[in-house]
Scaffold this motif. Sequence first.
Motif, PDB file in Angstrom:
ATOM      1  N   THR A   1       2.049  -5.642   3.311  1.00 24.70           N
ATOM      2  CA  THR A   1       1.816  -6.943   3.929  1.00 24.70           C
ATOM      3  C   THR A   1       1.304  -6.711   5.337  1.00 24.70           C
ATOM      4  O   THR A   1       1.544  -5.669   5.936  1.00 24.70           O
ATOM      5  CB  THR A   1       3.104  -7.793   4.005  1.00 24.70           C
ATOM      6  OG1 THR A   1       4.063  -7.093   4.796  1.00 24.70           O
ATOM      7  CG2 THR A   1       3.664  -8.077   2.626  1.00 24.70           C
ATOM      8  N   LEU A   2       0.593  -7.684   5.840  1.00 23.83           N
ATOM      9  CA  LEU A   2       0.063  -7.625   7.194  1.00 23.83           C
ATOM     10  C   LEU A   2       0.539  -8.858   7.935  1.00 23.83           C
ATOM     11  O   LEU A   2       0.663  -9.923   7.364  1.00 23.83           O
ATOM     12  CB  LEU A   2      -1.473  -7.625   7.170  1.00 23.83           C
ATOM     13  CG  LEU A   2      -2.124  -6.483   6.411  1.00 23.83           C
ATOM     14  CD1 LEU A   2      -3.603  -6.773   6.202  1.00 23.83           C
ATOM     15  CD2 LEU A   2      -1.966  -5.191   7.175  1.00 23.83           C
ATOM     16  N   SER A   3       0.813  -8.714   9.215  1.00 27.76           N
ATOM     17  CA  SER A   3       1.206  -9.872  10.006  1.00 27.76           C
ATOM     18  C   SER A   3       0.568  -9.788  11.380  1.00 27.76           C
ATOM     19  O   SER A   3       0.187  -8.720  11.838  1.00 27.76           O
ATOM     20  CB  SER A   3       2.733  -9.954  10.119  1.00 27.76           C
ATOM     21  OG  SER A   3       3.242  -8.765  10.668  1.00 27.76           O
ATOM     22  N   VAL A   4       0.422 -10.946  12.026  1.00 25.45           N
ATOM     23  CA  VAL A   4      -0.178 -11.023  13.354  1.00 25.45           C
ATOM     24  C   VAL A   4       0.928 -10.969  14.387  1.00 25.45           C
ATOM     25  O   VAL A   4       1.932 -11.661  14.268  1.00 25.45           O
ATOM     26  CB  VAL A   4      -0.972 -12.341  13.523  1.00 25.45           C
ATOM     27  CG1 VAL A   4      -1.584 -12.430  14.912  1.00 25.45           C
ATOM     28  CG2 VAL A   4      -2.044 -12.460  12.460  1.00 25.45           C
ATOM     29  N   SER A   5       0.746 -10.136  15.400  1.00 26.53           N
ATOM     30  CA  SER A   5       1.695 -10.034  16.499  1.00 26.53           C
ATOM     31  C   SER A   5       0.983 -10.366  17.800  1.00 26.53           C
ATOM     32  O   SER A   5      -0.226 -10.219  17.911  1.00 26.53           O
ATOM     33  CB  SER A   5       2.265  -8.619  16.604  1.00 26.53           C
ATOM     34  OG  SER A   5       2.910  -8.241  15.413  1.00 26.53           O
ATOM     35  N   SER A   6       1.744 -10.809  18.772  1.00 25.42           N
ATOM     36  CA  SER A   6       1.160 -11.071  20.085  1.00 25.42           C
ATOM     37  C   SER A   6       2.028 -10.441  21.160  1.00 25.42           C
ATOM     38  O   SER A   6       3.224 -10.253  20.987  1.00 25.42           O
ATOM     39  CB  SER A   6       1.025 -12.574  20.344  1.00 25.42           C
ATOM     40  OG  SER A   6       2.291 -13.148  20.574  1.00 25.42           O
ATOM     41  N   CYS A   7       1.390 -10.102  22.262  1.00 25.84           N
ATOM     42  CA  CYS A   7       2.083  -9.576  23.432  1.00 25.84           C
ATOM     43  C   CYS A   7       1.567 -10.338  24.639  1.00 25.84           C
ATOM     44  O   CYS A   7       0.372 -10.292  24.930  1.00 25.84           O
ATOM     45  CB  CYS A   7       1.799  -8.089  23.639  1.00 25.84           C
ATOM     46  SG  CYS A   7       2.372  -7.024  22.326  1.00 25.84           S
ATOM     47  N   SER A   8       2.431 -11.062  25.308  1.00 25.68           N
ATOM     48  CA  SER A   8       2.021 -11.775  26.510  1.00 25.68           C
ATOM     49  C   SER A   8       2.015 -10.795  27.674  1.00 25.68           C
ATOM     50  O   SER A   8       2.971 -10.053  27.885  1.00 25.68           O
ATOM     51  CB  SER A   8       2.986 -12.922  26.814  1.00 25.68           C
ATOM     52  OG  SER A   8       2.912 -13.883  25.798  1.00 25.68           O
ATOM     53  N   ASN A   9       0.913 -10.803  28.409  1.00 27.39           N
ATOM     54  CA  ASN A   9       0.770  -9.914  29.557  1.00 27.39           C
ATOM     55  C   ASN A   9       1.763 -10.309  30.634  1.00 27.39           C
ATOM     56  O   ASN A   9       1.754 -11.436  31.116  1.00 27.39           O
ATOM     57  CB  ASN A   9      -0.665 -10.007  30.087  1.00 27.39           C
ATOM     58  CG  ASN A   9      -0.926  -9.059  31.233  1.00 27.39           C
ATOM     59  OD1 ASN A   9      -0.055  -8.318  31.657  1.00 27.39           O
ATOM     60  ND2 ASN A   9      -2.142  -9.089  31.724  1.00 27.39           N
ATOM     61  N   GLN A  10       2.633  -9.386  31.013  1.00 30.47           N
ATOM     62  CA  GLN A  10       3.619  -9.654  32.051  1.00 30.47           C
ATOM     63  C   GLN A  10       3.171  -9.089  33.393  1.00 30.47           C
ATOM     64  O   GLN A  10       3.893  -9.180  34.377  1.00 30.47           O
ATOM     65  CB  GLN A  10       4.981  -9.089  31.646  1.00 30.47           C
ATOM     66  CG  GLN A  10       5.512  -9.780  30.407  1.00 30.47           C
ATOM     67  CD  GLN A  10       6.851  -9.247  29.959  1.00 30.47           C
ATOM     68  OE1 GLN A  10       7.340  -8.223  30.423  1.00 30.47           O
ATOM     69  NE2 GLN A  10       7.462  -9.955  29.019  1.00 30.47           N
ATOM     70  N   GLY A  11       1.961  -8.531  33.403  1.00 32.47           N
ATOM     71  CA  GLY A  11       1.381  -8.028  34.647  1.00 32.47           C
ATOM     72  C   GLY A  11       0.256  -8.938  35.083  1.00 32.47           C
ATOM     73  O   GLY A  11       0.344 -10.159  34.978  1.00 32.47           O
ATOM     74  N   SER A  12      -0.838  -8.350  35.517  1.00 34.28           N
ATOM     75  CA  SER A  12      -2.017  -9.106  35.933  1.00 34.28           C
ATOM     76  C   SER A  12      -3.197  -8.668  35.072  1.00 34.28           C
ATOM     77  O   SER A  12      -3.101  -7.710  34.315  1.00 34.28           O
ATOM     78  CB  SER A  12      -2.310  -8.834  37.404  1.00 34.28           C
ATOM     79  OG  SER A  12      -2.680  -7.468  37.580  1.00 34.28           O
ATOM     80  N   ASN A  13      -4.333  -9.349  35.234  1.00 39.31           N
ATOM     81  CA  ASN A  13      -5.523  -8.923  34.506  1.00 39.31           C
ATOM     82  C   ASN A  13      -5.989  -7.552  34.984  1.00 39.31           C
ATOM     83  O   ASN A  13      -6.507  -6.760  34.204  1.00 39.31           O
ATOM     84  CB  ASN A  13      -6.645  -9.940  34.647  1.00 39.31           C
ATOM     85  CG  ASN A  13      -6.406 -11.160  33.788  1.00 39.31           C
ATOM     86  OD1 ASN A  13      -5.606 -11.124  32.862  1.00 39.31           O
ATOM     87  ND2 ASN A  13      -7.082 -12.242  34.099  1.00 39.31           N
ATOM     88  N   ALA A  14      -5.809  -7.277  36.254  1.00 42.86           N
ATOM     89  CA  ALA A  14      -6.215  -5.985  36.809  1.00 42.86           C
ATOM     90  C   ALA A  14      -5.278  -4.861  36.365  1.00 42.86           C
ATOM     91  O   ALA A  14      -5.706  -3.731  36.165  1.00 42.86           O
ATOM     92  CB  ALA A  14      -6.263  -6.053  38.332  1.00 42.86           C
TER      93      ALA A  14
END
Length: 143
Positions: A20-33
């Motif tokens: 099976t495949l699933s979608v995961s997400s990671c919210s950036n806790q730093g900055s874009n840089a």
Amino acid sequence: MAISLFAMTVNFFPNPKFFTLSVSSCSNQGSNALPVFPSPIVLKDAEGLAIAVDSYYTPCVVDWNGDGKKDLLVGDGEGYIHLYLNISKNSEPQLISSGRVKVSDQDLKVGGSAVPFLVDWDNDGRKDLLVGSIQGYIYFFTH
């Protein structure tokens, strides 16, 4: 706003032909840089089930229906595109499956490994769908 990361998780069962495949997400806790990503969180639909399709896939965050909420397009390895609409707010999305994207009442399908991208390609004020495929073609579906 800091960038976020989407990842794919593959879960193999006793026989590696079944997975099976699933979608995961990671919210950036730093900055874009200097991004900092914690452990991924498997995205779930409004019913609490993992958002998953049957084969390799590519997620694309879009506002599909123009309501200002982040929806999810998922292209799969068979060439289909699945739509998940956000029925809540962007800070706490609740996604519901709306099935496969259709063209003229038929499931939209490219040769394989669909990679969707939504953009106003022809500058007419309406969103169009560009879809890459494993064959190296890019398909254009005008709105």
